[in-house]
Each structure stands twice: as C-alpha cells, then as structure tokens.
Design a protein around this motif. Structure first.
Motif, mmCIF file in Angstrom:
data_model
loop_
_atom_site.group_PDB
_atom_site.id
_atom_site.type_symbol
_atom_site.label_atom_id
_atom_site.label_comp_id
_atom_site.label_asym_id
_atom_site.label_seq_id
_atom_site.Cartn_x
_atom_site.Cartn_y
_atom_site.Cartn_z
ATOM 1 N N GLY A 1 0.796 -1.224 0.000
ATOM 2 C CA GLY A 1 0.000 0.000 0.000
ATOM 3 C C GLY A 1 0.826 1.270 0.000
ATOM 4 O O GLY A 1 0.296 2.349 0.254
ATOM 5 N N ASN A 2 2.109 1.165 -0.311
ATOM 6 C CA ASN A 2 2.979 2.337 -0.295
ATOM 7 C C ASN A 2 2.642 3.239 -1.475
ATOM 8 O O ASN A 2 2.715 2.836 -2.627
ATOM 9 N N GLY A 3 2.280 4.493 -1.177
ATOM 10 C CA GLY A 3 1.827 5.423 -2.206
ATOM 11 C C GLY A 3 2.920 6.136 -2.969
ATOM 12 O O GLY A 3 2.629 6.962 -3.837
ATOM 13 N N GLY A 4 4.188 5.857 -2.667
ATOM 14 C CA GLY A 4 5.286 6.459 -3.419
ATOM 15 C C GLY A 4 5.763 7.776 -2.852
ATOM 16 O O GLY A 4 5.266 8.274 -1.845
ATOM 17 N N GLY A 5 6.730 8.357 -3.514
ATOM 18 C CA GLY A 5 7.381 9.584 -3.060
ATOM 19 C C GLY A 5 8.790 9.634 -3.616
ATOM 20 O O GLY A 5 9.004 9.399 -4.804
ATOM 21 N N ASN A 6 9.781 9.860 -2.737
ATOM 22 C CA ASN A 6 11.157 9.925 -3.250
ATOM 23 C C ASN A 6 12.228 9.599 -2.208
ATOM 24 O O ASN A 6 13.402 9.841 -2.454
ATOM 25 N N VAL A 7 11.849 9.060 -1.048
ATOM 26 C CA VAL A 7 12.850 8.855 0.009
ATOM 27 C C VAL A 7 13.370 7.426 0.079
ATOM 28 O O VAL A 7 14.147 7.097 0.970
ATOM 29 N N SER A 8 12.974 6.558 -0.862
ATOM 30 C CA SER A 8 13.413 5.160 -0.761
ATOM 31 C C SER A 8 14.934 5.001 -0.729
ATOM 32 O O SER A 8 15.439 4.133 -0.017
ATOM 33 N N PRO A 9 15.730 5.838 -1.468
ATOM 34 C CA PRO A 9 17.189 5.678 -1.351
ATOM 35 C C PRO A 9 17.696 5.903 0.071
ATOM 36 O O PRO A 9 18.669 5.260 0.486
#
Length: 824
Positions: free
Chosen positions: A660-668
C-alpha cells in the motif's frame, strides 16, 4: 453495459448484438454558461511599469494593466480561449510582451502598452514549450528559455532569433541582462548537478564562466551601475547532527555574493582609514562668479534640468581572474534568492526551510553602511528605472519608492476591476489542446510510446464540444492521456463548482444500533492521545467510554428514534459534545461525558492496524523479530520508518511492510540504512553488552512485504531491496509505475496535469525496468479479502514463517575478547 466515444451501449452475451442506449437529459447547462470571474484570484505573474505607475498582471489567461493608485484597469488581451501568460513591460515603456498560444503554439507577442494597436507576433514555428521572457534594457531584444533546454533572444525589429546557450543537463531557468544590453548572465546545471553562473557576450558570441561547479550558484543579476554581478551560492558548511542516528545534514548553506566585474572597481569591503582632509581656502575678498547657464544653489545646467537624463551605463568586464573577485556579503548563511542591486544597496529574499514561501523575508544590505536591514515579509520586483518597487504579500500588492528601511503597506493596488468574462466552450477547448501539447513536449520519450499522438488529439477532440461541466473535460483529458499506457499520468480539474463539505464529527469507534433503540459502542480504536493526529475521542483521560457501553443521548437529545447516531454529529467535528452513556441501555445510573469528535478516522485505523501487526509479530516470534510499515515514500513514510526502525535495532530479524505504499522519493534514504554493514565491535568497561559501528546497522535477516498497491517509489524500493541482496520479498507483484513527475505547468483555470517526464532504467544494461510490470516477489502469496478483513493476513503470516527460519542462523557480533596483557 459499456461506454464508447461518449455513448452508452448494451451487449447481449447470447446473441452478441450491440445496441446503443438513447440518453436524453433535460438540462439548463448551468455549469457551462459564460460568467464573470475575478481574475485577481488567479494571478500567476506580476511586473512593474518602468516608472511604477502601473502593474502588469498575468491572470487567468489574460494580461491586465492595473494602475498603482488611480485610473482604469485594462484587459489588454481579452481573448477567451487563448492562454496569454508571463507579460513583461519594455524598459522604455512603449511595449508589453507576453507568451500566447493564439497561433496554436506558444509564441512571443508584443503590443503597445496603451493597447491602441493590435498585437504583433514576434516568433514563429515554435517547436516546443516556452517558459519565460525578459526584455533587454534597451528594449530591442527579448530573452526566452524553452523545453528543449535552449536560451535564445529575439530582436523585435528584425525578428531574428539568436541562440545563446544549448544546455545539456537541464532547463536554464535563471537569466538576466546587463544594464547596457550587451551581456547575458544565466545559470546552468553541470555534470555534478551543481549550477554555475555564466556570462554571454552578445557582441562576440563568447561565453565565460563566472563560478565553477565546486559550489552551486544561482540568482545572478547585474547591478544597475554595471559594477557588480550579485548572486547566491551554497558555500557554507555547518553540519547539524541527527538525533536518531550518528549522521549529518547540511542546511542553510547559502549566502549572497557579488563579483567585481572590472579590476578597477573598488572593493566595498576593503579596510578603511579615516584621515583629516585639508581644505584649500580662497581669499574672502574674491567672489566666485556663477558659471553661465547655472542655476544658483542647484548646480544644474538648463540643459540638464530639461532632460534630467543620466549618462548611459557601459559595463566593463575583465573575465581574466574574475573568480578571484567574488566577495561574500557578511550576512548569516540561510536560503537566499531573487537578488538585485541598485545604487549600492542589495535586495534579496530569505526563504524558510525548503524555500517555503510562508517564511519568506525581504531584506536589504547597504554596501556603503555595511548594514543589513529586514524590510518585511514580501515578494518583490524593481521597476526598470530603479526608482520603484512592487511588493506583494499574499494577494496584496503595493507600489512603493525603493525602500531604505522596513516597509509598511498603507495603500495597496486595487484589484477589484480585474474581471473577465469566460467563454467556457472556447476555454475548455484551449485547455484540452494545451494538455495535448504539454504531453507532446514534456513526455519522457519523444516517440510517445509509439502512439500516434496527433491521432489521439483528433480522436478525443470531437467530444470536447459536448462538455457541459468542468469534470467532463477532466474525464476526456484523462482518457486521452491514458492512451499512452504509463503510470503517473494524472489530471485534476481546475476551477470547478463544488458543494461545501460539512465535516461530521467522528468518535473513533465502531457503533451499532441496539434493540433498545440506543447505540452500542462495539469497539474503540486505540489511540496515542499525546499526539494530536492520533487522538481517540472516547479514550481521553477523564472522559473515557468503555466498549459495550451505550450512548443514550447527544447534547441532551435522545437517540432512540434515530437510525444513525452520526445525524447528531453533523458539523460537530472539533466541537465539544456531551454524550450521555451507561453500561446498560437505560437512563438509570447514566453519566455524562464531554468529548471532542474528530473529522477523520483514517489515521486511527492505520495506527491500530500497525499496532496489531507489531503485536502479532512479537507474539509469534517470542519478541525476536521486529515489524514496521512504510505507508509512502514521503515525509509520513520517512517518519514511520524512523519511529519504528531505530527502537527495533536489537531484534534478530525485521519484517518491512511496503504494501500500500503510495510512493514519493525517500526510498534511497531507507535503502541506505537497511544496507549498512557492521565494520567493528565496541566495548566499554563495566558494560557487559558489546556494541558495534555503525550503531544503526541492523544485524539480522530482513523480509520485505509487497503487493499490487506498492507504487512508484514503492516500486523502486523492492527493486533496490533485491539488487542489494537485503532479504526475501513476499507478496504480490507491485504496481509498476516509475516514470516520474514534477510540478504542473500553468493553465488558464488552474488545472493540474502531471506529465511523466523522467524514468529509471537498468544500471547494468540498456533496458527499461519496472514500468508496466512491477517488481515480482520471491515468494508469491495473495491475501483473501474476506479473511484479511476478518484479521487473517496470509502474507504477514508467511513473512513470519520465513524469518523464523532465517533467524536460526543469526550470529550477532562476537563476544568481548579477553583483556590484553601488554606486560610481556
């Protein structure tokens, strides 16, 4: 039943016959009628006339000339169905230039500032999107940037377009002219992502570097006297340290700088030494005759008084060694931008953290007095004669004399006459066409995924004349861009009639109607009442309500005759409400409690779900395995990771839930923390439990849960998890959308079109990854929706099973060795 091309059809499965359904709706088209709109609520850009008498606004697709104090508001374009934007006043006051798509593509137009002549199209054959324009001080040229990473200018007489720079790494967004119109300064991104400042000489067509890419520099602007180039640069390194781990971050790195363009320009910060000046005296008997033509006491010739013209500025630049003539203003490091320099005073905006507008301040630095002064919380622009300033605060604008001290807004520009008559039929067609063009110009690959894009325009354009509500247009645009078969292709409506939302008060509980007529509290959601966001109204100390108790009345109103308890709580969100409650469905022995309902229970349900999973994992693994869920890859997701990762570092295993992860930009950032390897162990006398470095590395095995709602950066996260061999992935294939988006471009009515503009591909070979497929799990497990609702999570149960097996090989760090004996 299905829809095709705006019509409804039935399909008979047995006969395989299709039949069109006639639909006739008697409608007054209330939401498609032309109406007067207040364009001042949709101001996109503002510019000041050379003398400060008028303000030029780009608002709701029109160009308005508004008097600073008194006079007539003029709509200079009056073009419904055409997007006119980014108007600029020529420094000589004769013309106004702007960008318009009247021709079907965005081109540059000019017309006389009084609106007496028809607009003239300066550029032709536009092959991409134009962003902004800037007049040269001599009013002969207009500089502009575009989507193809070019910086060019057009000569308004010959209409010749002259190239200045073809960038490679990104769009050139910041540029400015020298006061003598010879030089152009701009910023350009380089191979290490830092931006450098360059100067282009229009006479020789040569380009010179002012700064290098050791530091990122921006906001270049020539001073009005041509002595300096002012800019900002991130050159201050003052780390702050995290309280969750031994790590650093750099913020507030920027200062304001100036370059001495000529070697002959004195350093304004050079040491000074006051000396006594010797005055030469003349004999008192000799009276000096005034020079012919001079006005006594004023020292001005008749010719000077008549014209009051200043000598033209000639900018002299010694490019050799220019980088050694960069000086820093003695101001605190922060986040600065929008820099100007007039008569030795530097004006600039200081932004809040992350360049937030709400914390923005306008400041000035006097080079002569060497003093910084805060002027207030304003945006600003300076007139081309350098005598007036347009300041803005929210939607209030004022024209003032160039300030020398703090600003107080006494009179503001009257925006009340910025009215425009909409023609929705023409406006909606323009928005449709521009949406198609924006996709054409910004889509991440030029081949549009092999789709015949002109054909798609024509396919859906036939539906636009039938639009009778803004939501219809959004639907059509959405269907058109859906033909590209790509994730992150979104469209949201601009101005649209919406009914007001009345927030119902919620109690953070599951409630049912009892046979007695009262309402029973079946389940109360667990809360964290120390947190405003996780407050559970029925659990707050002093006003607790227990499960299986009954609600008898709300604010004294008996609830037995009501079918829905929430009918008593309409509009009660955030308002204190009196509940009459009892352990039995009877008024006898009841008590009254005061509660404050909330307007959304989603965060409470999420909190309860996470806590249930933590307890389940803890119980089934005897406390050996940790659990955390990452809801998105934005601020909330990063916070959830930090809250639950560090307290569980001592566990032998860890289950990370990306479902259910809606995304973004902090995965790194998260992958970086999960990838850490221990380099050494540490001990301290009398402390029997050894530690290790880095102290925030997780020693044991890790399992990742994914599903078809793990999206965007929630896709990239499991891809990186597998690439770095961090553990086993369990669940269902992820969403499969990793072509990224940025902020929207302007539309007449404020529509929001998100265009997929950049994509990820393999680091090992030249092939696309993830998009349109997703990331496959190592072990596929699907959840039965009914069983999941009833509390059985097959995916989580499988993760527990797998990690229990993996932690059998957990080694941890070695024990503390025997104390060394160095006496031998």
């Amino acid at each position: 039943v299905f829809e095709k091309g705006g019509y409804l059809y039935t399909f008979d499965i047995k006969t395989r016959n299709t039949e069109k359904i006639p639909v006739i709706i008697a409608d007054d088209d209330l939401f498609a009628r032309n109406e007067i709109k207040d364009a001042s609520l949709s101001i996109r850009t503002a510019d000041l006339s050379p003398d400060g008498e008028r303000v030029l606004f780009g608002a709701r697709g029109e160009v308005f000339s508004v008097p600073a104090k008194k006079g007539i508001t003029r709509n200079l374009t009056q073009t419904p169905g055409v997007h006119e934007r980014n108007p600029n006043w020529s420094p000589d006051g004769k013309y106004i230039a702007w960008i318009s798509d009247e021709s079907g593509e965005f081109e540059i137009y000019i017309r006389r500032s009084d609106g007496t002549e028809k607009p003239v199209q300066l550029t032709k054959g536009a092959d991409t999107y134009y962003f902004n324009i800037s007049w040269s001080p001599d009013s002969k040229k207009i500089l502009f940037n575009d989507r193809k990473l070019r910086l060019r200018y057009v000569n308004i007489d010959s209409r010749e377009v002259v190239p200045v720079r073809q960038a490679v790494y990104g769009t050139i967004y910041q540029f400015a002219w020298s006061p003598d119109s010879r030089y152009i300064t701009y910023t350009e991104q380089t191979e290490n992502d830092n931006t450098v400042i360059r100067i282009f000489d229009t006479q020789t067509s040569k380009t010179y570097d002012v700064t290098d890419n050791w530091f990122s520099s921006s906001s270049p602007e020539f001073s009005n006297d041509g002595k300096y180039l002012v800019f900002t640069s991130a050159r201050d390194f003052n780390p702050i340290y995290s309280q969750t781990e031994w790590n650093h971050a750099y913020t507030d790195m920027t200062r304001v700088y100036l370059v001495l363009l000529s070697r002959d320009t004195p350093n304004p910060f050079a040491p000074k030494n006051d000396e006594v000046k010797i005055q030469e005296t003349q004999p008192s008997a000799v009276a000096k005759e005034p020079e012919k033509g001079k006005d006594k006491g004023k020292g001005k010739t008749e010719e000077t008084r008549a014209g009051e013209t200043k000598p033209a500025v000639t900018v002299k630049i010694d490019f050799d060694g220019i980088e050694k003539r960069i000086l820093s203003l003695p101001v605190d490091p922060s986040n600065y931008g929008n820099v100007s320099c007039v008569d030795g005073i530097v004006y600039y905006n200081e932004y809040g953290e992350g360049r937030r507008q709400d914390g923005m301040k306008l400041k000035m630095y006097d080079l002569k007095e060497q003093k910084e002064t805060e002027l207030g919380n304003y945006r600003y622009t300076i007139s081309s004669n350098y005598k007036k300033m347009l300041v803005a605060q929210g939607n209030k604008y004022a024209v003032i004399d160039l300030p020398k001290g703090p600003i107080t807004l006494k009179e503001t520009v009257d925006l009340s006459n910025m009215k425009v008559m909409t023609d929705y039929a023409r406006e909606w067609k323009q928005i449709f066409d521009e949406s198609w063009r924006q996709m054409r110009d910004f889509f991440y690959v030029e081949n549009m995924h092999g789709v015949d894009w002109p054909k798609m325009h024509d396919k859906y354009a036939v539906l636009v004349p039938y639009v009778r509500h803004r939501a219809d247009l959004t639907y059509i645009i959405g269907e058109m861009i859906g033909e590209l078969t790509v994730g992150h292709s979104y469209v949201n409506s601009g101005e649209m009639p919406k009914p007001p939302r009345i927030k119902t008060g919620l109690l953070g509980a599951k409630i049912s109607k009892d046979a007695s007529g009262y309402f029973r509290v079946d389940h109360i959601l667990e809360g964290a009442n120390w947190s405003k966001e996780l407050r559970s109204p029925l659990t707050e100390p002093g006003n607790e309500v227990k499960e299986n108790e009954f609600i008898l009345a709300v604010d004294g109103n008996d609830v037995r005759n009501a079918n829905d308890l929430y009918s008593f709580l309409v509009g009660k969100s955030g308002t204190v409400v009196e509940l009459t409650v009892n352990s039995k469905p009877s008024a006898e022995g009841s008590r009254k409690v005061l509660v404050t309902p909330i307007d959304d229970e989603a965060s409470l349900y999420y909190y309860n779900w996470v806590q249930r999973n933590i307890r389940l994992v803890n119980e089934k693994t005897n406390g050996q395995v940790g659990y955390l869920h990452i809801p998105d890859m934005g601020v909330e997701g990063l916070n959830e990771f930090a809250k639950y990762f560090y307290p569980q570092l001592a566990k032998k295993g860890l289950i990370i839930d990306d479902r259910g992860n809606g995304g973004g930009n902090v995965s790194p950032m998260i992958i970086d923390r999960l990838s850490r390897q221990v380099t050494r162990s540490n001990m301290t006398r009398n402390v029997t439990v050894p530690r290790y470095t880095p102290g925030e590395a997780f020693l044991g095995p890790k399992v990742l849960l994914i599903d078809n709602y793990s999206a965007s950066d929630g896709d990239l996260f499991p891809y990186a998890f597998r690439k770095h061999n961090l553990g086993t992935i369990i669940g269902k294939r992820t969403w499969g959308g990793v072509v990224g988006i940025t902020g929207p471009l302007p539309f007449i009515d404020g529509a929001d079109l998100r265009i997929p503009q950049f994509a990820s591909y393999s680091a090992e070979k030249s092939e696309w990854i993830i998009e349109g497929h997703g990331v496959d799990p190592d072990i596929e497990v699907d959840n039965d929706p009914y069983k999941e609702y009833m509390g059985e999570d097959a995916q989580l149960n499988k993760a527990i099973e797998v990690i229990l097996e993996q932690i059998k090989n957990y080694k941890g760090i070695p024990p503390i060795p025997p104390a060394p004996d160095k006496s031998k």
